[in-house]
Design a protein around this motif. Structure first.
Motif, PDB file in Angstrom:
ATOM      1  N   MET A  42       0.848  -1.182   0.000  1.00 58.83           N
ATOM      2  CA  MET A  42       0.000   0.000   0.000  1.00 58.83           C
ATOM      3  C   MET A  42       0.891   1.242   0.000  1.00 58.83           C
ATOM      4  O   MET A  42       1.900   1.287   0.689  1.00 58.83           O
ATOM      5  N   LEU A  43       0.502   2.237  -0.788  1.00 61.75           N
ATOM      6  CA  LEU A  43       1.239   3.491  -0.884  1.00 61.75           C
ATOM      7  C   LEU A  43       0.349   4.641  -0.443  1.00 61.75           C
ATOM      8  O   LEU A  43      -0.864   4.526  -0.444  1.00 61.75           O
ATOM      9  N   ASP A  49      -2.653  12.020   0.885  1.00 57.90           N
ATOM     10  CA  ASP A  49      -2.301  11.019   1.906  1.00 57.90           C
ATOM     11  C   ASP A  49      -3.265   9.827   1.986  1.00 57.90           C
ATOM     12  O   ASP A  49      -3.252   9.084   2.954  1.00 57.90           O
ATOM     13  N   VAL A  50      -4.110   9.640   0.978  1.00 55.76           N
ATOM     14  CA  VAL A  50      -4.980   8.461   0.940  1.00 55.76           C
ATOM     15  C   VAL A  50      -4.131   7.248   0.592  1.00 55.76           C
ATOM     16  O   VAL A  50      -3.234   7.320  -0.247  1.00 55.76           O
ATOM     17  N   HIS A  51      -4.397   6.122   1.249  1.00 53.59           N
ATOM     18  CA  HIS A  51      -3.669   4.887   0.952  1.00 53.59           C
ATOM     19  C   HIS A  51      -4.317   4.177  -0.234  1.00 53.59           C
ATOM     20  O   HIS A  51      -5.538   4.126  -0.336  1.00 53.59           O
ATOM     21  N   LEU A  52      -3.479   3.632  -1.107  1.00 49.48           N
ATOM     22  CA  LEU A  52      -3.973   2.913  -2.280  1.00 49.48           C
ATOM     23  C   LEU A  52      -3.003   1.800  -2.630  1.00 49.48           C
ATOM     24  O   LEU A  52      -1.819   1.867  -2.297  1.00 49.48           O
ATOM     25  N   GLU A  56      -2.449   0.447  -8.430  1.00 47.37           N
ATOM     26  CA  GLU A  56      -3.395   1.472  -8.874  1.00 47.37           C
ATOM     27  C   GLU A  56      -2.807   2.879  -8.836  1.00 47.37           C
ATOM     28  O   GLU A  56      -3.488   3.843  -9.181  1.00 47.37           O
ATOM     29  N   ALA A  57      -1.574   3.007  -8.404  1.00 46.54           N
ATOM     30  CA  ALA A  57      -0.969   4.336  -8.237  1.00 46.54           C
ATOM     31  C   ALA A  57      -0.569   4.939  -9.578  1.00 46.54           C
ATOM     32  O   ALA A  57      -0.096   4.250 -10.472  1.00 46.54           O
ATOM     33  N   HIS A  58      -0.774   6.249  -9.694  1.00 44.01           N
ATOM     34  CA  HIS A  58      -0.264   7.040 -10.821  1.00 44.01           C
ATOM     35  C   HIS A  58       1.019   7.687 -10.310  1.00 44.01           C
ATOM     36  O   HIS A  58       1.046   8.233  -9.215  1.00 44.01           O
ATOM     37  N   ARG A  59       2.083   7.635 -11.089  1.00 43.57           N
ATOM     38  CA  ARG A  59       3.374   8.156 -10.602  1.00 43.57           C
ATOM     39  C   ARG A  59       3.859   9.323 -11.447  1.00 43.57           C
ATOM     40  O   ARG A  59       3.637   9.371 -12.649  1.00 43.57           O
TER      41      ARG A  59
END
Length: 78
Positions: A42-43, A49-52, A56-59
């Motif tokens: 989880m990031l 600061d929402v965990h995802l 699914e993360a956009h970088r």
């Protein structure tokens, strides 16, 4: 009547006995559900600061994770 209750109790006890289940070839049910899925990292979104999940993360160009394309466009929120 007492003989009947003793007989019923004996039948129930034998039905649940591991030795009888082994003789009949029945497998005992596993106590816990087997783990079928990998745990995903989880990031935290660099903007809100929402965990995802990492998948699914956009970088951005520096590798910071964001929860959405809008937050990616807005940049870090701190």
């Amino acid at each position: 009547m007492l003989k009947f209750l003793i007989l019923v109790g004996l039948i129930i006890w034998l039905y649940h006995s591991p030795a009888v289940k082994k003789l009949l070839g029945k497998q005992a049910r596993p106590s816990a559900k087997p783990h079928t899925q990998e745990t995903e990292q989880m990031l935290r979104c660099a903007h809100c600061d929402v965990h995802l999940p990492a998948s699914e993360a956009h970088r951005d160009g520096e590798g910071r994770p964001y929860c959405s394309k809008e937050h990616l466009a807005s940049g870090p929120g701190h």
